[in-house]
Design an enzyme around this catalytic site. Structure first.
Site, mmCIF file in Angstrom:
data_model
loop_
_atom_site.group_PDB
_atom_site.id
_atom_site.type_symbol
_atom_site.label_atom_id
_atom_site.label_comp_id
_atom_site.label_asym_id
_atom_site.label_seq_id
_atom_site.Cartn_x
_atom_site.Cartn_y
_atom_site.Cartn_z
ATOM 1 N N ASP A 1 -1.704 -8.058 1.936
ATOM 2 C CA ASP A 1 -0.679 -8.377 0.942
ATOM 3 C C ASP A 1 -0.563 -9.886 0.741
ATOM 4 O O ASP A 1 -0.376 -10.357 -0.389
ATOM 5 C CB ASP A 1 0.671 -7.805 1.383
ATOM 6 N N GLY B 1 0.802 -1.203 0.000
ATOM 7 C CA GLY B 1 0.000 0.000 0.000
ATOM 8 C C GLY B 1 0.840 1.260 0.000
ATOM 9 O O GLY B 1 1.995 1.268 0.428
ATOM 10 N N HIS C 1 1.178 -0.229 11.301
ATOM 11 C CA HIS C 1 -0.164 0.339 11.219
ATOM 12 C C HIS C 1 -0.787 0.470 12.603
ATOM 13 O O HIS C 1 -1.994 0.369 12.762
ATOM 14 C CB HIS C 1 -1.037 -0.521 10.305
ATOM 15 N N GLY D 1 1.554 5.263 1.244
ATOM 16 C CA GLY D 1 1.560 5.866 2.564
ATOM 17 C C GLY D 1 2.815 5.608 3.360
ATOM 18 O O GLY D 1 2.967 6.113 4.470
ATOM 19 N N HIS D 2 3.738 4.787 2.791
ATOM 20 C CA HIS D 2 4.974 4.421 3.488
ATOM 21 C C HIS D 2 6.204 5.002 2.793
ATOM 22 O O HIS D 2 7.311 4.509 2.973
ATOM 23 C CB HIS D 2 5.111 2.898 3.550
#
Length: 332
Positions: free
Chosen positions: A111, A55, A220, A57-58
């Site tokens: 994932d 995803g 997260h 955002g990292h």
């Protein structure tokens, strides 16, 4: 919650950040449909290729490490979300240049679901793909139960090492063996003193008191069981280094890679203080650091904290680590 972030429409963050990445690095990579970030050298690649998923955002991980010597295609999901398996299958088909594809997946539920479904589909298609899972977070499961360990920053040095092996013409089986050996000899533990917020809705990942930190918190906001009073850089470094040494069963005379990975709101100053103490602590134990990296590598928005990563090294992996690469956020 009101967020103070320089964003536009929250629904468009992923598409816009990927467009920005491509515009900033036009000679290295391109973005295509389904959020595929593609190494521009892939078109002429005559070697094993590397695909990964995760995803957004990292940043800079994962898509910031697409390029020669590392990742060939990164399939990007929405913020903190896995991509759909159909996009991943298309990426593997595109990446296959006749020598096979190494498929690297971080051990997070979404994932893994996408990765497992993808492997079923590529088997039907007859593609030559080997999947390697990174699962090095020592906080949430013992080494004997590694299948339940989360994937943290260790995926990034693994991309570099197996990318170099691929560039040197190794077969898919050989590249996968290099990747798996490195994965089996790495460990990470994280700490946070302020958690992140979701950039699309402002939701906080977790609540930490003003004088608290949590050793072992996941990317997260997952609990790590190590909530305690805020400690100094030196004290925190020793807590975390001791845990990694124990997990890897490191002995005097061994050689290691050390990464201090800032997770979004920790300054380089703080990370260097931590690395200084880790270096001295390992030296006291007779353990030699032969490779190091102190930077924001895999972040979690504005989370304040860092991940400490150790990997047992050998001459072959050190040579792969030092080999040439050209990506937006790691080049040699």
């Amino acid at each position: 919650m009101t967020m103070k972030k320089f964003i536009n429409n929250p629904d468009n963050i992923t598409a816009e950040l990927l467009e920005g990445l491509a515009l900033a690095n036009p000679k290295i990579l391109e973005v295509t449909d389904h959020n595929l970030i593609i190494n521009k050298g892939l078109a002429t690649a005559d070697r094993v290729t590397i695909v990964t998923i995760g995803g957004a955002g990292h940043e800079p991980a994962l898509e910031g490490f697409v390029g020669e010597g590392m990742i060939d295609i990164s399939v990007v999901g929405d913020i903190f979300a896995a991509p759909g398996y159909k996009a991943v299958v298309e990426a593997l088909k595109l990446a296959d240049k006749g020598k096979g594809v190494l498929f690297v997946v971080l051990n997070h539920a979404g994932d893994m679901l996408a990765g497992d479904r993808t492997m079923k589909e590529v088997e039907k298609l007859g593609l030559n793909v080997i999947k390697v899972v990174t699962q090095e977070d020592i906080a949430n499961a013992p080494r004997s139960d590694a299948a339940n360990r989360r994937g943290l920053v260790g995926c990034v040095p693994l991309y570099k090492i197996c990318g170099a092996a691929a560039a040197q013409g190794k077969s898919l089986a050989e590249v996968a063996a290099v990747a798996q050996n490195f994965a089996d000899n790495m460990a990470t533990i994280a700490v946070a003193c302020k958690t992140a917020t979701h950039p699309q809705n402002g939701a906080s990942f977790a609540d930490l008191g003003e004088d608290e930190m949590e050793v072992g918190m996941g990317q997260h906001g997952e609990g790590g069981g190590g909530r305690q009073k805020m400690a100094s850089a030196d004290e925190t470094a020793v807590i975390m280094a001791e845990a990694l040494i124990k997990d890897l069963n490191l002995k005097a005379g061994e050689e290691v890679m050390v990464i201090v990975n800032g997770t979004g709101a920790t300054t380089i100053m703080e990370m260097l203080l931590v690395f200084r103490r880790v270096h001295k602590y390992l030296s006291e134990k007779g353990i030699n650091i032969v490779a190091s990296w102190v930077e924001e590598v895999l972040t979690v928005q504005e989370q304040a904290g860092f991940q400490l990563f150790f990997a047992r090294m050998n001459p072959e992996n050190l040579a792969y680590w030092e080999a040439p690469a050209k990506t937006p956020y790691l080049s040699r």
